[in-house]
Design a protein around this motif. Structure first.
Motif, mmCIF file in Angstrom:
data_model
loop_
_atom_site.group_PDB
_atom_site.id
_atom_site.type_symbol
_atom_site.label_atom_id
_atom_site.label_comp_id
_atom_site.label_asym_id
_atom_site.label_seq_id
_atom_site.Cartn_x
_atom_site.Cartn_y
_atom_site.Cartn_z
ATOM 1 N N SER A 146 0.834 -1.210 0.000
ATOM 2 C CA SER A 146 0.000 0.000 0.000
ATOM 3 C C SER A 146 0.866 1.257 0.000
ATOM 4 O O SER A 146 0.542 2.251 -0.655
ATOM 5 N N PHE A 147 1.967 1.210 0.722
ATOM 6 C CA PHE A 147 2.920 2.322 0.750
ATOM 7 C C PHE A 147 3.507 2.548 -0.644
ATOM 8 O O PHE A 147 3.590 3.684 -1.123
ATOM 9 N N LEU A 148 3.893 1.467 -1.314
ATOM 10 C CA LEU A 148 4.421 1.579 -2.685
ATOM 11 C C LEU A 148 3.369 2.156 -3.620
ATOM 12 O O LEU A 148 3.684 2.991 -4.482
ATOM 13 N N ASP A 149 2.126 1.723 -3.465
ATOM 14 C CA ASP A 149 1.031 2.254 -4.281
ATOM 15 C C ASP A 149 0.879 3.758 -4.066
ATOM 16 O O ASP A 149 0.703 4.512 -5.023
ATOM 17 N N ALA A 150 0.949 4.183 -2.803
ATOM 18 C CA ALA A 150 0.796 5.605 -2.488
ATOM 19 C C ALA A 150 1.911 6.437 -3.120
ATOM 20 O O ALA A 150 1.697 7.586 -3.502
ATOM 21 N N LEU A 151 3.098 5.841 -3.250
ATOM 22 C CA LEU A 151 4.228 6.536 -3.876
ATOM 23 C C LEU A 151 4.202 6.423 -5.398
ATOM 24 O O LEU A 151 4.997 7.068 -6.076
ATOM 25 N N GLY A 152 3.322 5.579 -5.927
ATOM 26 C CA GLY A 152 3.235 5.387 -7.375
ATOM 27 C C GLY A 152 4.359 4.534 -7.937
ATOM 28 O O GLY A 152 4.674 4.634 -9.123
ATOM 29 N N LEU A 153 4.950 3.689 -7.108
ATOM 30 C CA LEU A 153 6.050 2.830 -7.555
ATOM 31 C C LEU A 153 5.499 1.507 -8.076
ATOM 32 O O LEU A 153 4.820 0.783 -7.352
ATOM 33 N N GLU A 154 5.800 1.204 -9.315
ATOM 34 C CA GLU A 154 5.294 -0.024 -9.943
ATOM 35 C C GLU A 154 6.199 -1.223 -9.695
ATOM 36 O O GLU A 154 5.719 -2.328 -9.469
ATOM 37 N N GLU A 155 7.536 -1.028 -9.804
ATOM 38 C CA GLU A 155 8.497 -2.113 -9.590
ATOM 39 C C GLU A 155 9.558 -1.651 -8.612
ATOM 40 O O GLU A 155 10.005 -0.504 -8.674
ATOM 41 N N VAL A 156 9.956 -2.561 -7.723
ATOM 42 C CA VAL A 156 10.955 -2.218 -6.716
ATOM 43 C C VAL A 156 11.938 -3.360 -6.528
ATOM 44 O O VAL A 156 11.698 -4.489 -6.965
ATOM 45 N N ASP A 157 13.030 -3.052 -5.870
ATOM 46 C CA ASP A 157 14.011 -4.039 -5.422
ATOM 47 C C ASP A 157 13.946 -4.048 -3.899
ATOM 48 O O ASP A 157 14.615 -3.240 -3.251
ATOM 49 N N PRO A 158 13.122 -4.912 -3.316
ATOM 50 C CA PRO A 158 12.934 -4.867 -1.861
ATOM 51 C C PRO A 158 14.145 -5.408 -1.112
ATOM 52 O O PRO A 158 14.871 -6.278 -1.601
ATOM 53 N N LEU A 159 14.341 -4.862 0.056
ATOM 54 C CA LEU A 159 15.421 -5.295 0.936
ATOM 55 C C LEU A 159 14.919 -5.183 2.361
ATOM 56 O O LEU A 159 14.299 -4.176 2.725
ATOM 57 N N GLY A 160 15.146 -6.177 3.152
ATOM 58 C CA GLY A 160 14.741 -6.128 4.546
ATOM 59 C C GLY A 160 15.742 -6.862 5.405
ATOM 60 O O GLY A 160 16.457 -7.750 4.940
ATOM 61 N N TRP A 161 15.798 -6.457 6.647
ATOM 62 C CA TRP A 161 16.706 -7.068 7.604
ATOM 63 C C TRP A 161 15.890 -7.828 8.644
ATOM 64 O O TRP A 161 14.884 -7.326 9.131
ATOM 65 N N SER A 162 16.306 -9.035 8.979
ATOM 66 C CA SER A 162 15.654 -9.861 9.984
ATOM 67 C C SER A 162 14.192 -10.104 9.578
ATOM 68 O O SER A 162 13.937 -10.570 8.463
ATOM 69 N N MET A 163 13.232 -9.768 10.409
ATOM 70 C CA MET A 163 11.826 -9.989 10.059
ATOM 71 C C MET A 163 11.455 -9.193 8.821
ATOM 72 O O MET A 163 10.611 -9.619 8.024
ATOM 73 N N GLY A 164 12.084 -8.038 8.625
ATOM 74 C CA GLY A 164 11.831 -7.233 7.426
ATOM 75 C C GLY A 164 12.175 -7.978 6.147
ATOM 76 O O GLY A 164 11.610 -7.695 5.093
ATOM 77 N N GLY A 165 13.087 -8.932 6.230
ATOM 78 C CA GLY A 165 13.401 -9.762 5.070
ATOM 79 C C GLY A 165 12.210 -10.603 4.643
ATOM 80 O O GLY A 165 11.951 -10.772 3.451
ATOM 81 N N PHE A 166 11.475 -11.117 5.623
ATOM 82 C CA PHE A 166 10.262 -11.875 5.314
ATOM 83 C C PHE A 166 9.189 -10.954 4.741
ATOM 84 O O PHE A 166 8.459 -11.328 3.826
#
Length: 63
Positions: free
Chosen positions: A29-49
Motif C-alpha cells: 500500500s505504501f508503494l502504491d501511495a508513492l506510485g512505484l510499480e516495480e521495486v528491489d525490496p530489501l529487509g533485515w531480519s523480520m523485514g526480510g520476510f
C-alpha cells in the motif's frame, strides 16, 4: 533507497499488523501511495520476510 516505518511502528500512525502478510500488505500500500510499480525490496531480519512476501504475491512488482 526508501526506508519507512510500517503502520503503527515508530513514528507512523495506524494499527500494527499481526502477521508477516499483513505487514507486507502495508508495504505494498505504501508503494502504491508513492506510485512505484516495480521495486528491489530489501529487509533485515523480520523485514526480510516482509520484503519476500510481495515477491511471492505480486511477482510483477518486484525485480
Amino acid at each position: 533507497m526508501i526506508v519507512f516505518d510500517s503502520a503503527g511502528v515508530g513514528y507512523s500512525d495506524g494499527t500494527t499488523a499481526d502477521s508477516i502478510r499483513g505487514m507486507a500488505e502495508v508495504a505494498v500500500s505504501f508503494l502504491d501511495a508513492l506510485g512505484l510499480e516495480e521495486v528491489d525490496p530489501l529487509g533485515w531480519s523480520m523485514g526480510g520476510f516482509v520484503a519476500l512476501d510481495p515477491a511471492l504475491e505480486h511477482p510483477d512488482r518486484v525485480h
